[in-house]
Structures are given as structure tokens and as C-alpha cells.
Design an enzyme around this catalytic site. Structure first.
Site, PDB file in Angstrom:
ATOM      1  N   CYS A 383     -10.838  14.134  -1.634  1.00 58.34           N
ATOM      2  CA  CYS A 383     -10.400  15.106  -2.813  1.00 58.34           C
ATOM      3  C   CYS A 383      -8.727  15.416  -3.212  1.00 58.34           C
ATOM      4  CB  CYS A 383     -11.196  16.091  -3.282  1.00 58.34           C
ATOM      5  SG  CYS A 383     -11.866  16.225  -4.948  1.00 58.34           S
ATOM      6  N   HIS A 509     -16.411  13.448  -1.997  1.00 59.87           N
ATOM      7  CA  HIS A 509     -16.046  14.609  -0.148  1.00 59.87           C
ATOM      8  C   HIS A 509     -17.449  13.075   0.523  1.00 59.87           C
ATOM      9  CE1 HIS A 509     -14.015  18.420  -1.355  1.00 59.87           C
ATOM     10  NE2 HIS A 509     -14.672  17.645  -3.099  1.00 59.87           N
ATOM     11  N   GLU A 511     -17.704  14.413   3.399  1.00 62.11           N
ATOM     12  CA  GLU A 511     -18.052  15.563   5.053  1.00 62.11           C
ATOM     13  C   GLU A 511     -19.192  15.609   5.214  1.00 62.11           C
ATOM     14  OE1 GLU A 511     -15.388  15.649   2.804  1.00 62.11           O
ATOM     15  OE2 GLU A 511     -15.628  17.702   2.400  1.00 62.11           O
TER      16      GLU A 511
END
Ligand code: GLN
Length: 545
Positions: A383, A509, A511
Site C-alpha cells: 500500500c 493488503h 497480509e
């Protein structure tokens, strides 16, 4: 019909209630039960989106774009419960809904009160999840600590579940602290008090999870049981784990927590298959390789800010049979002292620049990206970390000295990162970003496409700014690879450095979707590449010695 488990906390916060609730959820799933997870945050904010990372840690984003508490990330990593806005409840949302109904005249002139109107709205939201036909057990974690003013309506609503459904349908798990005093003795008094506070509200806990530095012995369990009226077998020792939090489901199983939950809820006995967790823990413990990764950001003092990234890196390690050391590097310090760059990264095999907002520390991140690009160090930009890659490339390769994001420098001459047109006139902060799940097309011949082994992926977003299309051509001519775009091609979603071992930036994202037993492909590949750097480095230093 779903049964309901409520998880409360006592004595103080930050005892790991989210991981405990998630571990119970995962144990139930290991018995083939369908579990749903809900988090209640008793604060007045409508969601976590506007809260400072310093106070609150990471903002976790769901597929449908809800900005939630980081505990939903724990649920995602431990269980397969679907998660959406409906799974994250705050006082702000409850009151907003009740006041809206009051304005619409839906209460027919009655006085609107905490009991029953607020508690009814809380219950409605929990039932909404639990009453889906496939659900066996709904676990609701009530944030904060028993005794907080804000949590009283939620505890009252939880109490009413017993009244509504009967004892065999509701279970209360209370997580508490058994502190150690000077001399090494464990003290049960704070636990006695917090259980007393719960009982005053009308809730008798069925199970106690006791956080302590080491295992509780039988006599201490007897004592806690006597004072709290919790059966001694249901006093569980949640002692500090030396290895990984992924051992907690195994630790609970060893103390027969799964059996106790079934018994108390009147569910017939069934077997537990813990293969998944045993594999994760064994791989983690036996890993022989090792690599060191730096996370370069400005919120490094509170590691919870990068919780999902931290975990996803560890998952990447597990997937590569490798232990990982994570070093947090303060980007603000990097920009103040140029010498720190070499010092901070000399033993690092992978640099990760995570998401973030605001101008502070940006120059340090740009320096880190330049260092990684020029020295061929493995780099993952997430990001903001991708936007940093783009700004750095503009400044140092395209030689556009004043290149910047309009977030940090609204009047800069080369705004390579700018607001989306639909964002320009938005003045409100809450829930106004590009949020949630969106598709990304991965372009042929790129590293990222090879990593995903697919032409398309769907990932979660949380940002306002985008790579400006005005500079796209110049970037491509200067070698920067645009490797991912939105399906209509209008927005840049991923970039790669040319002639570099592994330098990838993504606007989304990854993650949030990584699991301990199934690392996200980007993190798996990031760690694999950094292990390769470590290997080459070791060989080189052996040759030189
Ligand atoms: N501040 C940047 C934006 O709003 C990046 C956001 C992020 O990293 N989550 O676009």
C-alpha cells in the site's frame, strides 16, 4: 440451532483474549463444528477506521470493506469463520441504529432505554449471525475488561442469552490474569475479584483461562475453583508460550478444553483432529534455516500496528521451513541520520515497507526503498510501501526531483501519487477510502503473475491515493514494470523493479489473507527470496574468511 460462547476478560487488558477466543474457535472446528466469530468493541467509535494506530494497533479490513479491530485478524488466522461488518459490533453502531429507529418513530412513543432497547439491538446482531442454518457455535468476544462502564450493556445482553435460551445453549469463558509477585508467588486475588464483578452482573463463568508466567499447579487450581465456583477441571492454565501463539490450540486441547466445552453445552462427544496445528508448530520448532527481515515504518513502537504483516512474515517462514527474526526500523530516525541506513540494513535480507498515512517518516521510507533497489535487496512494499516505490523511482530514475504524493505535498510539481477523482470532494474521514475486496489482473511475463500462478487475484484495499496515470508511460519507458491493474486497466495495483532479484509493490493488503498453515503466496515468495539472499551472503562471507 446455534449455541453461544461469550468470552470476557478480567483484571487488565492485553492478555490475549482475541487469540484465546480464536483458539477455542479453531479447536471446535477441529471437531468439525461450524463456528462463527464476533468481536464486540464497547467504544463509541462506529468502527476502528478513524482510530490512531498508536492507541489501537492495526485496523483489520474484511472482504466487504469493514474497518475492524485487529482481533478479527486473529479469527481469520485461526478459524474459517466468514468475517464481515456484521461480525464487528461497537457501541457506536448499536446507538446509531437505535437512535435511527427512534427518529423513525419505530418505538411507538415508548421511552427508549438501555434495557431493553440497547440490549435488544445487541442481541439482534448476535442472533443474526448465530441463526444462520449452518452454524453450530457462535463465539462472541466482548472487548475491554469486566468492570468497564462501556461493557455493561453488552454483558447484560450476554446474560439475557441464558434467560432466552437456557443453560445448555450458553457458555461463559473468562480470561484472567494470575500475576506473579516479587519472590515468584502467583496471586489469585485479582481473579477472585474479577469473577465477583461478573457474578454481580448475573454471569457465572463456566471456564476460566488463567494467564500466568508458568503453569498453575493443582493446589492453585483448587483454590481458584473454590473461590470462583468454577469446576476445577475448567480452570485452565494459559501460561506464557515460549514458541509461537499457534501452539495455544494444542495447549488448550492438552487440558481437555474442547471436551469441557462440549460437555457443558450438551453436545455429544466427538474426536478432535489437530493435525493442522501440530504441523504448523512442528515445522516452526524444527526450522533449521533463518533469515532477518526489516519492517520500516513510523509506528514501530507499537508492534500491534503491523500485527497481520508480522504474522504473515512468520507464515512465510513456516512455508519455507525457516525461522524469522523481525527487526522494526523507525523510518523517522532513518531520515534524520543518513549513516543509519547502512547500520540498520547490513544484516537484513528483506525489507518490507508497510501501509501508513501522513507525511512523517516518508523520506526515511524512500531512502530504504532506494537502498533496496540499488543494492538488490529483496523488497516488498504494501500500500503506502508501493507508493513509496513509485515516488522513489520517479525521483531517482526518472529524475523528477519534486515527485511526491499529494497526500504529503499537495503543491508538488510532479504528483505521481494523487487522489482518485471520486475522492477529491470527500471531506469526511470515516469509511470513505477505497475499501475491501477488489480484483487485480496480473500481467503476463511478470514475477507477481508467476508467484500467484494465476492471471487474476482478489485482495483487500484500504487507501485513498493512487498512482497517477499521467506518469504511467514515462515509468514504463524508464523500466518500472506495471505488473497488476484493475480489471478495466484504469488503476495500477502492482509494480516491480526491473533487473532486481525481488522488488514488488502492491496497492492492496495481502497480509490480511495469510494463514499459518497456508501462507499468502507473496509472503511465501518474499521469504523464499530473502533466504536465497541469506544463502548467497553466507557463502560469500565463508569464501572471504
Ligand atoms: N496513505 C496512503 C493512501 O491513503 C496509503 C494507505 C495505506 O497504506 N493503507 O493511499
Amino acid at each position: 440451532m446455534s449455541k453461544y460462547i461469550f468470552v470476557t476478560g478480567g483484571v487488565c487488558s492485553s492478555l490475549g483474549k482475541g487469540v484465546a477466543a480464536a483458539s477455542i474457535g479453531s479447536l471446535l472446528e477441529c471437531m468439525d463444528l461450524k463456528v462463527r466469530m464476533i468481536k464486540i468493541d464497547p467504544y463509541i467509535n462506529v468502527d476502528a477506521g478513524t482510530m490512531s494506530p498508536y492507541q489501537h494497533g492495526e485496523v483489520y479490513v474484511t472482504d466487504d470493506g469493514a474497518e475492524t479491530d485487529l482481533d478479527l485478524g486473529n479469527y481469520e488466522r485461526f478459524t474459517s469463520s466468514p468475517l464481515s461488518q456484521a461480525h464487528s459490533i461497537t457501541t457506536g453502531q448499536i446507538y446509531q441504529e437505535v437512535i435511527k429507529k427512534e427518529r423513525e418513530g419505530r418505538f411507538l412513543g415508548r421511552t427508549v432505554q438501555v434495557i431493553p432497547h440497547i440490549t435488544d439491538e445487541i442481541k439482534r446482531r448476535i442472533y443474526l449471525i448465530g441463526e444462520q442454518p449452518e452454524v453450530d457455535i457462535t463465539i462472541t468476544e466482548i472487548g475491554g475488561t469486566v468492570g468497564d462502564i462501556e461493557s455493561i450493556p453488552f454483558l447484560e445482553a450476554a446474560r439475557q442469552f441464558i434467560h432466552d435460551l437456557g443453560e445448555k445453549y450458553v457458555l461463559f469463558v473468562h480470561l484472567t490474569l494470575i500475576p506473579m509477585v516479587i519472590g515468584g508467588e502467583l496471586k489469585t486475588k485479582p481473579t477472585q475479584h474479577s469473577v465477583k464483578a461478573l457474578r454481580e452482573i448475573g454471569i457465572q463463568p463456566d471456564i476460566l483461562l488463567c494467564r500466568a508466567p508458568y503453569q498453575l499447579d493443582e493446589s492453585l487450581k483448587q483454590k481458584i475453583s473454590l473461590f470462583t465456583n468454577v469446576e476445577v477441571e475448567a480452570v485452565i492454565s494459559a501460561y506464557d508460550i515460549k514458541t509461537s501463539i499457534y501452539e495455544i490450540p494444542l495447549l488448550f486441547h492438552k487440558q481437555r478444553l474442547d471436551e469441557i466445552v462440549l460437555k457443558k453445552l450438551g453436545i455429544p462427544e466427538r474426536s478432535t483432529n489437530l493435525n493442522r496445528w501440530e504441523n504448523v508448530v512442528n515445522t516452526y520448532n524444527r526450522a533449521t534455516r533463518k533469515t532477518k527481515i526489516a519492517i520500516v515504518g513510523k509506528y514501530v513502537d507499537l508492534h500491534d500496528t503491523y500485527k497481520s504483516i508480522h504474522e504473515a512474515i512468520l507464515h512465510g517462514g513456516i512455508a519455507n521451513n525457516s525461522k524469522i527474526e523481525i527487526k522494526y526500523v523507525d523510518s523517522e530516525k532513518l531520515e534524520k541520520d543518513g549513516k543509519l541506513l547502512e547500520e540498520s540494513f547490513s544484516d537484513i535480507n528483506g525489507i518490507l515497507v508497510p501501509g501508513g498515512f501522513g507525511q512523517r517518516g516518508i523520506q526515511g521510507m524512500i531512502e530504504a526503498a532506494r537502498y533496496a533497489r540499488e543494492k538488490g535487496i529483496v523488497y516488498l512494499g504494501i500500500c503506502l510501501g508501493m507508493q513509496i516505490m513509485v515516488i522513489e523511482y520517479a525521483r531517482n530514475v526518472l529524475k523528477l526531483e519534486d515527485a511526491d504524493s499529494t497526500e504529503f505535498s499537495p503543491g508538488c510539481r510532479h504528483p505521481v501519487i494523487t487522489l482518485l477523482t471520486e475522492q477529491v470532494d470527500i471531506k469526511a474521514y470515516g469509511g470513505t477510502m477505497r475499501l475491501g475486496k477488489n480484483e487485480t489482473h496480473l500481467l503476463e511475463g511478470t514475477l507477481i503473475r508467476e508467484i500467484y500462478n494465476s492471471p487474476v487475484t482478489s485482495e483487500r484495499h484500504r487507501h485513498r491515493y493512487e498512482v497517477s496515470n499521467k506518469y504511467r508511460k514515462a515509468y514504463i519507458e524508464a523500466g518500472l514494470i506495471i505488473s497488476g491493474v484493475t480489471p478495466d486497466g484504469s488503476l495500477v495495483e502492482a509494480v516491480e523493479w526491473p533487473n532486481h532479484p525481488w522488488g514488488i509493490g502492491v496497492q492492496y493488503h495481502p497480509e490480511f489473507k495469510s494463514k499459518p498453515f497456508m501462507a499468502h503466496p507473496l509472503f511465501k515468495s518474499f521469504i523464499k527470496a530473502s533466504l536465497e539472499t541469506a544463502r548467497i551472503r553466507n557463502e560469500k562471507s565463508e569464501r572471504e574468511n
